[in-house]
Every structure is written in structure tokens, then in C-alpha cells.
Scaffold this active site. Structure first.
Site, short mmCIF file in Angstrom:
data_model
loop_
_atom_site.label_atom_id
_atom_site.label_comp_id
_atom_site.label_asym_id
_atom_site.label_seq_id
_atom_site.Cartn_x
_atom_site.Cartn_y
_atom_site.Cartn_z
N LYS A 175 7.28 40.80 15.25
CA LYS A 175 7.28 40.55 13.70
C LYS A 175 6.64 39.21 13.89
O LYS A 175 7.26 38.30 14.31
CB LYS A 175 8.68 40.41 13.31
CG LYS A 175 8.40 40.02 11.71
CD LYS A 175 9.58 39.39 11.32
CE LYS A 175 9.64 37.76 11.27
NZ LYS A 175 8.93 37.06 10.41
N GLU A 250 12.92 30.16 22.82
CA GLU A 250 12.02 28.76 22.97
C GLU A 250 12.03 27.91 21.65
O GLU A 250 11.63 28.73 20.49
CB GLU A 250 10.64 29.40 23.36
CG GLU A 250 9.89 28.26 23.95
CD GLU A 250 10.42 27.76 25.20
OE1 GLU A 250 10.90 26.71 25.14
OE2 GLU A 250 10.41 28.66 26.37
N CYS A 284 6.14 22.71 19.50
CA CYS A 284 7.37 22.43 20.09
C CYS A 284 7.11 21.10 21.21
O CYS A 284 8.23 20.55 21.53
CB CYS A 284 7.80 23.54 20.96
SG CYS A 284 7.74 24.88 20.26
N GLU A 384 14.00 16.80 15.46
CA GLU A 384 12.63 17.14 15.52
C GLU A 384 12.09 17.28 13.89
O GLU A 384 12.68 17.91 13.12
CB GLU A 384 12.76 18.79 15.88
CG GLU A 384 11.26 19.10 16.08
CD GLU A 384 11.11 20.79 16.69
OE1 GLU A 384 12.11 21.61 16.18
OE2 GLU A 384 10.29 20.77 17.63
C1 UN1 Z 1 4.26 25.06 21.72
O1 UN1 Z 1 4.42 24.12 21.31
O2 UN1 Z 1 5.14 25.86 20.66
O3 UN1 Z 1 1.04 22.95 26.10
C2 UN1 Z 1 3.63 25.80 22.71
C3 UN1 Z 1 1.05 23.25 25.05
C4 UN1 Z 1 0.70 24.48 24.56
C5 UN1 Z 1 1.63 25.58 24.20
C6 UN1 Z 1 2.56 24.92 23.23
N1 UN1 Z 1 -0.29 24.86 25.65
O4 UN1 Z 1 1.44 22.49 24.12
#
Ligand code: UN1
Length: 499
Positions: A175, A250, A284, A384
Site C-alpha cells: 500500500k 523506519e 527521514c 521532527e
Molecule cells: C528517507 O529519508 O526516508 O540517504 C530515505 C538518503 C536516501 C534515503 C533516505 N538515500 O537520504
């Protein structure tokens, strides 16, 4: 009339049982309707899971190298369609074409890595403590995997989850985020073209609280992988705990770039601009804290602001655009709330408002924003935001910077700019993060290395690299005793020995 898209269940593109759809619009041009996507229900999830379950016996017995060959073809097809799919991703997600091409490349890398892994998936052969007995392990598929993916890497993150799951012999129901359903539909199209057998990959569009919840709660899905907010992750974890599911999470980050006075400042400025404002801060791994050593603080901030003011905002498909919009109105509002919170806690040095003007008024644009005098422990410094907001914190010694870095509930990535080898190894050792970069920004994970964070960023698993293959398989231990008699481990060997 905008296009109506479908779910992909049991090898066919099908309408949702509800007959309902939701709109997917371009966040940089609200008037641009990309299409209507299925607002599916539990019933659609049930069908997808039934198809995935039925496909499992044959797929799980297909030799892993043959499964890997399909992934290799997926890599070839994604390469051939890289530009086209990247354009579709920019249109629905907003980041620049250069960035979505990078996103595609991360998916391509993941596909080729998975293709090779199909010829490895190593187990181990270990000496038995008894004579005439063998001991070995191999990796066994688990079943149907439920994958719930975010908008910010609309292609790469689905591939991070899906490809290793498939190579390990599992079947999947995915999804995608409701903001980026089109990119994942194109990915599934590619899998179909590459010859993935019917029922092995199923795509169900819809809302998190409807389709996402149905996947997490489904009794025939033993494995869940989720990327998204820490709040949603903890709700998912409760259900998975209760139902004894294997779960990979994650989640959030509050990543810091630390700059020591001896650093190459130009390099550090390039790093923080890319880390904080690339993907409009919606990663992230975004740099949301900048920790500057006292001696260079003022000069660094002045030079950084000058560069940040020059960033070109706009529609990511247009030439020279460096920063796209936020994903939707709710996200803009969240950023605005943090601006208000920040004004009460620190100094707003630049930005802080919605960006308007030519080419911006029809999208969710926000000015690159920098707060200075941010206090460690304040909300700006610890929560965040997921937008183009950078908080600058001043420190005196590396020890203090390490302490500040570690004083948040998240632990994804961190970065240190220095020319000092000792400081670099201190950072590797003492920063509480899953990933630490020296002389590179908090962003830049490569597909063949494990990706993930400590503390409330994750739950101990990693995506990518070799580790993710452990998540998507069970270790089976096999003993074969050819002594022709009963041999009792821990007992017979030791009866006559001094131990
Ligand atoms: C994310 O931020 O959700 O190193 C993944 C990085 C990317 C992957 C990020 N290759 O920021």
C-alpha cells in the site's frame, strides 16, 4: 476527465470493491489532477492477501537465482524508463527531477543488488559437536509480506522493501502513500512486464486508516514493513506485538550536522544546504539541526543565509529549480505551527513564511527557514518537523556537540565536518545514530549498505544491504546424523571427558 487508476491483484488491474476513488494532485500545481486512485477497503485487502497466499507455494519453491533474474530484468526496465518514471514522481511528489532520478537510481541499484543476492542467500555449515553428524543453516521464505510506504522516496523505499522480500521467496501486498500512488503503480507495471508471476505482487491503493490498518491486522500476513511517522509506527507495533508479527519500522529523525572550527567551511555549507533543504526537508535523513562551533558560528551563519536566499523554488520539472513544494496542506500547516513555536524559543533568522510569487501560488511552497540561538532540549531542537526548517545550535567543544546530538529521542543519521581524524573516530564511536557521515551531509545512504536508526527511529532492523535479507527470511537449522545410533548432544560427548 482525469484517468482512473486500478489496484493490481492476482495479476490483473482491477477496480476497488468500493467503487470509490481519491484524487491525486500535483503539489506544485494544485490545478493539475494526476488521476483518481482507488479508495479500497478491507475486502480488497482480503482479495490481495488471498492471491498472495495462493501464489506463495510456487514462488517460494522457485529457485532463488531464478527469482533474482526477474529482479535483474526489473532493473533493466527501470533503467530504460528512468526518466519517464522520474517525471511522474516529480509531478506527484514535488521534488526536483534530478532528485527523482536519484530516487529511481536507488531503486535500480536495489534491483541489481537483489538480483545478485538471489545467487547468494548464504546459509552456514557449522561443525557438529558429535561425530558423523552435519549441521547447517539455510534461509527460508516466510509468507505474505505487508508493505506500507511513504511519499518522500516514492520509488526507492517500495523497492527497498519489495525486492528483498521477493528474492527471499515471499509474496507481497503493498500500500503506497496516498500522495504518491502513481509512482508505485508504474513500478508494479514494470514488475508485471518483467514477468513476475500472478499473485506474487499485489498493489492496493487507499488510505492508511483503511487499507493500511487492514494489512497490519490481517491474520494471513506474518510480516509487516512500515516507513513513516513514529506515532503511526507505535500503533502498528502494538498490533504486530499482539498478533506476533515480524515488524520492521523506519520512522522519524532529528539529524544533526556538526561543524568543527577546523572544517572546510565551503564544503560544510554545501552539505547543510543539500541536507536541510533538499527534498524540501522531507526526508527521514534531513538535516534539521546544525551544530556550529563557537569560533565559526557567526561567519558560517552569514554565509549559509546568503546561499540559502539564492535557492530557487518552483515546480521540480522546470529548469534550475532547486527546492520543490511540501507534499500537502497539512504539512504546510505543521511547518507553520513550528514556526510559531520557534519564534517563542529562538531567533527567526530567515524565511518562516509560505513562499508566494510567480509559479508558486498554486502549490504548497514554503521559504527555506533558519532559526538561530536554538536551545538544546527545546521543541525546535528535538521534534521532527519534516519541512525546510533548520535549527542552528552553538557549542564549544566536540563533547558538548556529541551530547546535544544524542539528546533527542531519534537516532537516524548524523554528520561531522572536520579535518581531524581523532574527532572523526570519536564521532563514529559516540554519536547515537544508525549512520554517521564525516565530511558529507546527513543524507546519502547507498543501496548496498544497511539503512536505519537507533532509539525511536526504528525497532532494531535495517533496510538495504545484506541485513534486510535476514528480516525477510527465517533461519532454518538442519542437522543430519549418519552415525546410525542415538547420539545425545551435550551428554554423550561429555560423559567420558574431564569437562
Ligand atoms: C528517507 O529519508 O526516508 O540517504 C530515505 C538518503 C536516501 C534515503 C533516505 N538515500 O537520504
Amino acid at each position: 476527465m482525469a484517468d482512473s487508476f486500478k489496484n493490481f491483484i492476482d495479476g490483473a488491474w482491477v477496480e476497488p470493491s468500493t467503487g470509490q476513488y481519491f484524487e491525486n494532485r500535483n503539489p506544485a500545481r494544485r490545478s493539475d489532477l494526476i488521476g483518481n486512485f482507488p479508495r479500497s477497503s478491507r475486502e480488497d485487502v482480503d482479495r490481495a492477501v488471498a492471491a498472495a497466499k495462493a501464489a506463495f507455494p510456487d514462488w517460494s519453491r522457485t529457485p532463488a537465482p531464478a527469482r533474482g533474474d526477474i529482479l535483474r530484468r526489473v532493473g533493466d526496465l527501470l533503467t530504460a524508463r528512468k526518466d519517464e518514471i522520474a517525471r511522474a514522481a516529480t509531478r506527484e511528489m514535488g521534488k526536483t527531477l534530478q532528485e527523482t532520478r536519484g530516487d529511481l537510481q536507488e531503486g535500480i541499484d536495489t534491483a541489481y543488488y537483489a538480483g545478485v543476492e538471489g545467487r547468494r542467500l548464504f546459509g552456514q555449515t557449522v561443525p557438529s559437536e558429535l561425530r558423523n553428524k552435519w549441521a547447517m543453516t539455510y534461509r527460508r521464505p516466510i509468507g505474505v509480506c505487508g508493505l506500507i510506504t511513504p511519499f518522500n522516496f516514492p520509488l526507492a523505499i517500495p523497492t527497498w522493501k519489495m525486492f528483498p522480500a521477493l528474492v527471499c521467496g515471499n509474496t507481497v501486498v503493498i500500500k503506497p502513500a496516498e500522495d504518491t500512488p502513481h509512482t508505485v503503480a508504474l513500478l508494479v507495471e514494470v514488475l508485471e512486464e518483467a514477468g513476475i508471476p500472478r499473485g506474487v505482487v499485489n498493489l492496493v491503493h487507499g488510505l492508511g486508516e483503511e487499507v493500511g490498518a487492514a494489512i497490519v491486522e490481517h491474520p494471513d500476513i506474518p510480516v509487516i514493513s512500515f516507513t513513516g511517522s513514529t506515532e503511526t509506527g507505535s500503533i502498528i507495533a502494538q498490533t504486530c506485538g499482539r498478533m506476533h508479527k515480524r515488524l520492521s519500522l523506519e520512522m522519524g529523525g532529528k539529524n544533526a550536522q556538526i561543524v568543527l572550527a577546523d572544517a572546510d567551511l565551503d564544503l560544510a555549507i554545501d552539505g547543510v544546504l543539500w541536507g536541510a533543504f533538499g527534498t524540501t526537508g522531507q526526508r527521514c535523513t534531513a538535516t534539521s539541526r546544525l551544530l556550529l562551533q563557537d569560533e565559526i558560528h557567526d561567519e558560517f551563519v552569514a554565509r549559509l543565509m546568503e546561499r540559502a536566499r539564492g535557492l530557487k523554488l518552483g515546480y521540480g520539472l522546470e529548469k534550475d529549480v532547486e527546492v520543490g513544494p511540501l507534499i500537502h496542506e497539512a504539512s504546510l500547516q505543521k511547518v507553520e505551527e513550528y514556526i510559531e513555536i520557534g519564534k517563542g524559543e529562538a531567533t527567526l533568522a530567515m524565511g518562516g513564511e509560505r513562499a508566494t510569487g510567480e509559479g508558486l501560488d498554486d502549490g504548497y511552497f514554503f521559504q527555506p527557514t533558519i532559526f538561530t540561538d536554538v536551545k538544546p532540549g527545546s521543541r525546535l531542537a528535538t521534534e521532527e518537523i519534516f519541512g525546510p526548517v533548520l535549527s542552528v545550535i552553538r557549542f564549544k567543544e566536540l563533547d558538548e556537540a556529541i551530547r546535544i546530538n544524542n539528546e533527542v529521542k531519534y537516532g537516524l543519521s548524523s554528520s561531522l565536518y572536520t579535518r581531524d581524524a581523532v574527532a572523526s573516530f570519536r564521532a563514529f564511536q559516540d554519536l547515537d545514530n544508525g549512520i554517521t557521515y564525516v565530511n558529507a551531509p546527513t543524507i546519502g545512504a547507498e543501496a548496498h549498505l544497511p539503512f536505519g536508526g537507533v532509539k525511536q527511529t526504528g525497532n532494531g532492523h535495517r533496510e538495504g544491504g545484506w541485513e534486510v535479507y535476514e528480516f525477510y527470511s527465517e533461519t532454518k537449522v538442519c542437522y543430519l546424523d549418519y552415525s546410525g545410533k542415538l547420539q545425545r548432544a551435550q551428554i554423550d560427548n561429555y560423559e567420558a571427558s574431564p569437562y
